[in-house]
Scaffold this motif. Structure first.
Motif, mmCIF file in Angstrom:
data_model
loop_
_atom_site.group_PDB
_atom_site.id
_atom_site.type_symbol
_atom_site.label_atom_id
_atom_site.label_comp_id
_atom_site.label_asym_id
_atom_site.label_seq_id
_atom_site.Cartn_x
_atom_site.Cartn_y
_atom_site.Cartn_z
ATOM 1 N N ILE A 1 -7.437 -8.560 -4.543
ATOM 2 C CA ILE A 1 -7.465 -9.629 -3.549
ATOM 3 C C ILE A 1 -7.829 -9.003 -2.204
ATOM 4 O O ILE A 1 -7.374 -7.906 -1.881
ATOM 5 C CB ILE A 1 -6.114 -10.376 -3.500
ATOM 6 N N ASN A 2 -8.694 -9.661 -1.448
ATOM 7 C CA ASN A 2 -9.123 -9.176 -0.142
ATOM 8 C C ASN A 2 -8.356 -9.897 0.960
ATOM 9 O O ASN A 2 -8.357 -11.129 1.015
ATOM 10 C CB ASN A 2 -10.626 -9.396 0.049
ATOM 11 N N LEU A 3 -7.733 -9.113 1.836
ATOM 12 C CA LEU A 3 -6.968 -9.657 2.953
ATOM 13 C C LEU A 3 -7.367 -8.920 4.226
ATOM 14 O O LEU A 3 -7.729 -7.743 4.186
ATOM 15 C CB LEU A 3 -5.468 -9.484 2.687
ATOM 16 N N ALA A 4 -7.302 -9.608 5.345
ATOM 17 C CA ALA A 4 -7.704 -9.017 6.621
ATOM 18 C C ALA A 4 -6.769 -7.873 7.013
ATOM 19 O O ALA A 4 -5.546 -7.997 6.936
ATOM 20 C CB ALA A 4 -7.715 -10.082 7.715
ATOM 21 N N GLN A 5 -7.364 -6.772 7.419
ATOM 22 C CA GLN A 5 -6.591 -5.620 7.877
ATOM 23 C C GLN A 5 -5.769 -6.022 9.101
ATOM 24 O O GLN A 5 -6.235 -6.763 9.956
ATOM 25 C CB GLN A 5 -7.524 -4.472 8.247
ATOM 26 N N GLY A 6 -4.539 -5.542 9.154
ATOM 27 C CA GLY A 6 -3.683 -5.791 10.299
ATOM 28 C C GLY A 6 -2.803 -7.019 10.202
ATOM 29 O O GLY A 6 -1.955 -7.238 11.063
ATOM 30 N N LEU A 7 -2.995 -7.844 9.161
ATOM 31 C CA LEU A 7 -2.142 -9.023 9.009
ATOM 32 C C LEU A 7 -0.721 -8.621 8.646
ATOM 33 O O LEU A 7 -0.507 -7.683 7.876
ATOM 34 C CB LEU A 7 -2.669 -9.947 7.911
ATOM 35 N N LEU A 8 0.221 -9.348 9.181
ATOM 36 C CA LEU A 8 1.621 -9.194 8.817
ATOM 37 C C LEU A 8 1.932 -10.327 7.846
ATOM 38 O O LEU A 8 1.789 -11.499 8.195
ATOM 39 C CB LEU A 8 2.487 -9.291 10.074
ATOM 40 N N LEU A 9 2.297 -9.979 6.616
ATOM 41 C CA LEU A 9 2.473 -10.981 5.565
ATOM 42 C C LEU A 9 3.828 -10.865 4.884
ATOM 43 O O LEU A 9 4.397 -9.777 4.793
ATOM 44 C CB LEU A 9 1.388 -10.812 4.486
ATOM 45 N N GLN A 10 4.274 -11.990 4.375
ATOM 46 C CA GLN A 10 5.447 -12.009 3.513
ATOM 47 C C GLN A 10 4.922 -11.968 2.081
ATOM 48 O O GLN A 10 4.021 -12.732 1.728
ATOM 49 C CB GLN A 10 6.256 -13.272 3.747
#
Length: 117
Positions: free
Chosen positions: A75-84
């Motif tokens: 899965i591709n997610l934006a670098q730097g995101l804070l996620l639960q």
């Protein structure tokens, strides 16, 4: 007298921000006891608007599954995101953890928990 200005007419041009760089997350998903999460679901929740690389990213909820080997479908997610992050397996949903998506092109799922999010 109509004199020309020594300054050319200036026009404000908006500066487009580049899309945030992405990080591809994959690899084995293990429970706290080290056993693999077979045919599980990993849910990523951003919970609020976040600004990354000048781009406002609206809240989102996205999931990816694990296979028979316990490997997360990439899965591709934006670098730097804070996620639960929540992992569900066999009808059990484990308590969520907060992670930060690393500033790398790829990361193993287990690395999310070592980046200090």
């Amino acid at each position: 007298m109509n004199e020309e200005s020594p300054f050319p007419e200036m026009q404000a041009v908006p500066t487009p921000y580049a899309a945030p760089p992405m990080c591809q997350i994959s690899g084995p998903v293990a429970r706290a006891d080290g056993t693999l999460t077979i045919y599980g679901v990993v849910t990523f929740n951003s919970r609020s608007v976040q600004v990354v690389n000048g781009q406002a990213i609206q809240p989102f909820l996205v999931s990816s599954s694990t296979d028979i080997n316990g490997d997360l479908q990439a899965i591709n997610l934006a670098q730097g995101l804070l996620l639960q992050v929540k992992v569900s397996d066999g009808g059990v949903t484990y308590p969520p953890s907060t992670v930060m998506i690393p500033a790398t092109a790829t990361a193993n799922f287990s690395q999310l928990f070592t980046w200090g999010g």
